[in-house]
Design an enzyme around this catalytic site. Sequence first.
Site, mmCIF file in Angstrom:
data_model
loop_
_atom_site.group_PDB
_atom_site.id
_atom_site.type_symbol
_atom_site.label_atom_id
_atom_site.label_comp_id
_atom_site.label_asym_id
_atom_site.label_seq_id
_atom_site.Cartn_x
_atom_site.Cartn_y
_atom_site.Cartn_z
ATOM 1 N N LYS A 118 11.086 -1.848 10.110
ATOM 2 C CA LYS A 118 10.329 -1.703 11.295
ATOM 3 C C LYS A 118 10.936 -2.759 12.494
ATOM 4 O O LYS A 118 11.180 -2.147 13.504
ATOM 5 C CB LYS A 118 8.883 -1.783 11.426
ATOM 6 C CG LYS A 118 8.177 -0.719 10.601
ATOM 7 C CD LYS A 118 7.042 -0.729 10.993
ATOM 8 C CE LYS A 118 5.950 -2.056 10.765
ATOM 9 N NZ LYS A 118 5.656 -2.474 9.244
ATOM 10 N N HIS A 155 1.338 7.384 11.008
ATOM 11 C CA HIS A 155 1.595 7.320 12.651
ATOM 12 C C HIS A 155 0.375 7.630 13.492
ATOM 13 O O HIS A 155 0.528 8.182 14.616
ATOM 14 C CB HIS A 155 2.912 7.873 12.948
ATOM 15 C CG HIS A 155 4.002 7.027 12.720
ATOM 16 N ND1 HIS A 155 4.514 6.031 13.109
ATOM 17 C CD2 HIS A 155 4.950 7.568 11.583
ATOM 18 C CE1 HIS A 155 5.652 5.643 12.388
ATOM 19 N NE2 HIS A 155 5.820 6.940 11.412
ATOM 20 N N ASP A 159 -2.626 5.782 13.123
ATOM 21 C CA ASP A 159 -3.463 4.366 13.194
ATOM 22 C C ASP A 159 -3.401 3.849 14.534
ATOM 23 O O ASP A 159 -4.533 3.675 15.283
ATOM 24 C CB ASP A 159 -3.359 3.604 12.204
ATOM 25 C CG ASP A 159 -2.050 2.822 12.030
ATOM 26 O OD1 ASP A 159 -1.150 3.485 12.764
ATOM 27 O OD2 ASP A 159 -1.747 1.996 11.412
ATOM 28 N N ARG A 169 0.744 -1.359 0.096
ATOM 29 C CA ARG A 169 0.100 0.033 -0.061
ATOM 30 C C ARG A 169 0.897 1.378 0.047
ATOM 31 O O ARG A 169 2.190 1.229 0.514
ATOM 32 C CB ARG A 169 -1.034 0.076 1.157
ATOM 33 C CG ARG A 169 -0.251 0.034 2.612
ATOM 34 C CD ARG A 169 -0.092 1.291 3.337
ATOM 35 N NE ARG A 169 1.022 1.126 4.254
ATOM 36 C CZ ARG A 169 1.959 1.364 4.421
ATOM 37 N NH1 ARG A 169 2.619 1.942 3.239
ATOM 38 N NH2 ARG A 169 2.748 1.523 5.688
ATOM 39 N N SER A 211 5.044 -1.332 2.712
ATOM 40 C CA SER A 211 4.271 -2.556 3.467
ATOM 41 C C SER A 211 4.535 -4.072 2.834
ATOM 42 O O SER A 211 3.413 -4.693 2.971
ATOM 43 C CB SER A 211 2.868 -2.052 3.562
ATOM 44 O OG SER A 211 2.128 -2.765 4.730
ATOM 45 N N ASP A 217 -1.943 -1.114 7.320
ATOM 46 C CA ASP A 217 -1.380 -1.951 6.541
ATOM 47 C C ASP A 217 -2.334 -3.116 5.928
ATOM 48 O O ASP A 217 -2.545 -3.448 4.934
ATOM 49 C CB ASP A 217 -0.124 -2.187 6.741
ATOM 50 C CG ASP A 217 0.604 -1.151 7.113
ATOM 51 O OD1 ASP A 217 0.639 0.055 6.985
ATOM 52 O OD2 ASP A 217 1.938 -1.290 7.863
HETATM 53 C C1 GLA Z 1 3.874 1.096 9.531
HETATM 54 C C2 GLA Z 1 2.618 0.326 10.379
HETATM 55 C C3 GLA Z 1 1.440 1.105 10.339
HETATM 56 C C4 GLA Z 1 1.533 2.668 10.603
HETATM 57 C C5 GLA Z 1 2.546 3.422 9.630
HETATM 58 C C6 GLA Z 1 3.115 4.849 9.775
HETATM 59 O O1 GLA Z 1 3.412 0.972 8.425
HETATM 60 O O2 GLA Z 1 2.554 -0.945 10.204
HETATM 61 O O3 GLA Z 1 0.243 0.586 11.149
HETATM 62 O O4 GLA Z 1 1.513 2.965 11.821
HETATM 63 O O5 GLA Z 1 3.770 2.489 9.842
HETATM 64 O O6 GLA Z 1 1.646 5.662 9.588
#
Ligand code: GLA
Length: 458
Positions: A233, A49, A51, A42, A144, A189
Amino acid sequence: MTSHPPKLKVQLSRNERLQRLKEAFQEKYGEPVLFYACAPGRVNLIGEHIDYCGYAVLPMAIEQNILAAVSVNNSQTIQLANTNEKYQDFTVSSDSIAIDRDNPQWQYYFLCGVKGIQEHLGVSPLAGMRCVVDGTIPASSGLSSSSALVCCAGLVTMEANRQARSKVELAEVCAKCERYIGTEGGGMDQSISFLAEEGTAKLIEFNPLRATDVRLPDEAVFVIANCCVEMNKAASSHFNIRVVECRIAAKVLAKAGGLEWERVQKLAEVQEQLGLSLEEALGRVEEVLHPEPYTREEVIRLLGITAQQLSDNILSANTQQVPQFKLYQRAKHVYGEAARVLRFKSVCDSAPTDAVVQLGQLMNQSHQSCRDLYECSCTQLDQLVDICLQAGAVGSRLTGAGWGGCSVSMVPAEKIDSFLRTVREKYYLPDARLVTLEKHSLFVTKPGGGAAIYTEGK
Ligand code: GLA
């Protein structure tokens, strides 16, 4: 209007990639494919940041996805292979699935999906499976790829075990199960990976999870550009530090507002329980929080808790050692960004003549806030965003978690050719290392469809 997600199971339409995967599968395992499952990556257009703070976000699925070919057996083992030789084969017994958080390799994301669905559906023993996975989403680029792998694995596990669940339910399970690998993402995501529909971006709201179509202006094109700094991440603590800073900010604001702060986890709960508008919530941040970072001691004193309670109840595994927390900056970003998402949606809905300009401004403000208040950008990403704006974008911002990865730019359709040329010349060509990466790093994108299972049909 909240639309119903399209069907999960669809008839296979032949294409070259699928054909190649089918052949790779047969060559590897010497047997035919039973079914295929795919889940897209996506791009988040706005709402970064927030959600995990309980706020709505506005992503769209991209065309790039994770596609898996699967066969089922009764061996009680799961065999995984990847068409990319960088990712090694992996076999595990289905009753002893372990996910190594300290070593976030590709198979563990797959296993997150398997384990999450297994636990949710209560299936035991799990069907044995053989899978070959083929991914087209650039890894560690903020598009993602890891969540798409989790979602694809969740779908594979459901189908292999002859179960059927709705896309909303699958999205919720897959959002939770990614925590097995240690990231505390908020669900954007996985939600868009399941709930996306071709041709439309989505406003994704949480509690309860729902997706509403957002029609993007016809006269603009969205372009993804990768700054080519990789960010994983799960392999760093940046992401979870932000999650924890927001949690502490929510608790401090809740306590100052006389709420039952122990039960408050998210900034959205503070706004809701105090009955504030987002504007007022921003005012509250100014009144209650200070811009200087908070030490652990100060947090402990303000909340009236012990160091042990801070560690056990508020901090996550990889944030135990964090010495200080920027509560004011993070909360300001979150409430401001939540408001920008709603404005973005309302501009798309009302489609004024200067819609593209207004949306562009919101995207630019979002990037500034991510860069200055949330500190989730990096030098290369800022440079890329500046180049995109100089090249003719009306709005440009980092997308996804940040600290590397991609930008998304909104470009007037008539400027697209010169935009791509200029970004190429100014960002990719001057650096020999980037020239080779450029092919998959700069591309136009449009809203793609959501996760699906493909069967050959009779
Ligand atoms: C990552 C997390 C999401 C969101 C984004 C930042 O992709 O998996 O849930 O928090 O960072 O918007």
